[in-house]
Design an enzyme around this catalytic site. Sequence first.
Site, short mmCIF file in Angstrom:
data_model
loop_
_atom_site.label_atom_id
_atom_site.label_comp_id
_atom_site.label_asym_id
_atom_site.label_seq_id
_atom_site.Cartn_x
_atom_site.Cartn_y
_atom_site.Cartn_z
N ARG A 1 1.74 11.57 -10.34
CA ARG A 1 1.16 11.78 -8.55
C ARG A 1 -0.04 11.10 -8.75
O ARG A 1 -0.46 9.61 -7.91
CB ARG A 1 1.27 13.34 -8.92
CG ARG A 1 1.31 12.81 -6.69
CD ARG A 1 1.72 14.04 -6.02
NE ARG A 1 1.57 15.84 -6.63
CZ ARG A 1 0.17 15.85 -7.17
NH1 ARG A 1 -0.81 16.09 -6.46
NH2 ARG A 1 0.17 17.76 -6.74
N ASP B 1 -0.15 -4.43 10.26
CA ASP B 1 0.69 -4.32 9.64
C ASP B 1 0.89 -6.07 9.48
O ASP B 1 1.19 -6.65 10.42
CB ASP B 1 2.27 -3.40 10.51
CG ASP B 1 3.14 -3.30 9.44
OD1 ASP B 1 3.21 -3.89 9.31
OD2 ASP B 1 3.90 -2.46 9.82
N LYS C 1 10.12 -5.35 2.63
CA LYS C 1 10.53 -6.03 2.70
C LYS C 1 10.59 -7.62 1.90
O LYS C 1 11.23 -8.07 0.61
CB LYS C 1 9.95 -6.39 4.16
CG LYS C 1 9.95 -5.13 5.28
CD LYS C 1 11.37 -4.40 5.14
CE LYS C 1 11.38 -3.40 5.90
NZ LYS C 1 12.48 -3.12 6.16
C1 PLP Z 1 6.75 -4.23 10.36
C2 PLP Z 1 7.06 -3.24 9.96
N1 PLP Z 1 6.33 -1.52 9.44
C3 PLP Z 1 6.80 -1.13 8.13
C4 PLP Z 1 8.57 -0.68 8.25
C5 PLP Z 1 8.42 0.63 7.75
O1 PLP Z 1 9.25 0.32 6.12
P1 PLP Z 1 10.02 0.85 5.54
O2 PLP Z 1 11.12 1.16 6.41
O3 PLP Z 1 10.11 0.42 4.07
O4 PLP Z 1 9.73 2.97 6.04
C6 PLP Z 1 9.39 -1.20 8.52
C7 PLP Z 1 10.85 -1.34 8.91
O5 PLP Z 1 11.21 -2.03 9.01
C8 PLP Z 1 8.98 -2.86 9.40
O6 PLP Z 1 9.60 -4.05 10.00
#
Ligand code: PLP
Length: 390
Positions: free
Chosen positions: A58, A182, A207
Amino acid sequence: MASKAKTRRSARPGFATRAIHAGQHVDPTTGAVMQPIYQVSTYRQPALGAGWKYDYARTINPTREALERALADLDGGLEARCFASGMSAIAAAMNLLRSGDHVIVSRNVYGGTYRLFEGLLRQFGLAFSWVDTSNLRNVEAALRPETRMLYVETPTNPVLGLTDLAQAGRLARKAKLRLVVDNTFMTSYFQRPLALGADVVVYSTTKFLNGHSDSVGGAVITAREEDARRIQWIQNSVGAILSPMDSFLVLRGLKTLPVRMERHDASGREVAAWLSRHRKVRTVHYPGLPTHPQHALAKRQMSGFGGMISFDVGSLATAKRLLKRVEICALAESLGGVETLISHPASMTHGSVPREERQKIGVTDALVRISVGLEDPADLIADLDRSLSA
Ligand SMILES: Cc1ncc(COP(=O)(O)O)c(C=O)c1O
């Protein structure tokens, strides 16, 4: 000549070279050129108190560690830590805060982020102000003595609005806030928030970074020692770690990130331009179109526009028909894979955002989002044309 070659050798390698090699070492036992999957939970230690680096998986795993080194390198960060999903990475970044802190957030973020902040973190004493961060005066107006973080997604999911990161970075420094970005849509290939003044970058590696729709994961990249130590501590304490297999998959995906992003971008531009000329399409949101209100900013802070597009087809009925008829484009949640995915944000990715909030940010029932994959763009356009024109 000799001195030129020397200069080239000692210069920092380019992005594509680092995407393949950064943070990875040839396996000393076998010479394997790919990072082995250390599918292990613990390690035999040579002696009590010997200070063996690997104690428990972990806390540290060599496959995850290689990915973390690679991601930190590509974003120009100090350290990266990988998590079991994008959401757990975002939750870890939010754990940098304390009860009573106030956060200013881009009004349009991924629906799951909205759900986490409003549905869960608010009950632990964090306060959130949702503002349109495309104009940073709105951020200044929302500042409170207890504001500790500015959280932005740029471009936003799904309406592709931008925040000026250099300006946001200056504002955050002046007001002593952490700027968290993000960067899931652009990746470090097209946009490097830390170089523009951000303190922390978060990703859903699910993604574009992984890129093959076969792993769910997330990452937090930090720029400062204090944040790096805290995120490491949070990763170990909460334990929402990325598995060895997923770490391997993301490392494998990273190696083709530059070529994939170039192709997402080229096809994204082509599909967006075609959509903007289609008589059934009312508006197209794509930062690469000259009609995008922040096109100039997009050219300045991103080195490509990517493959994410959203467009309004006028009515829910038309959107439904389109989503039912497409054959190559797959109706699915998620984005950033090699295959083209198409979705209906209002009922899918942003279903957890209240309707009136969705309306404010332009997530109408007639909005369709497309993650342009790596297929031949002519085939994608033909698929959309047939489905829209029917
Ligand atoms: C811009 C963005 N940030 C965070 C996330 C969350 O990611 P996860 O689905 O891997 O938890 C997503 C999911 O679609 C996203 O599009």
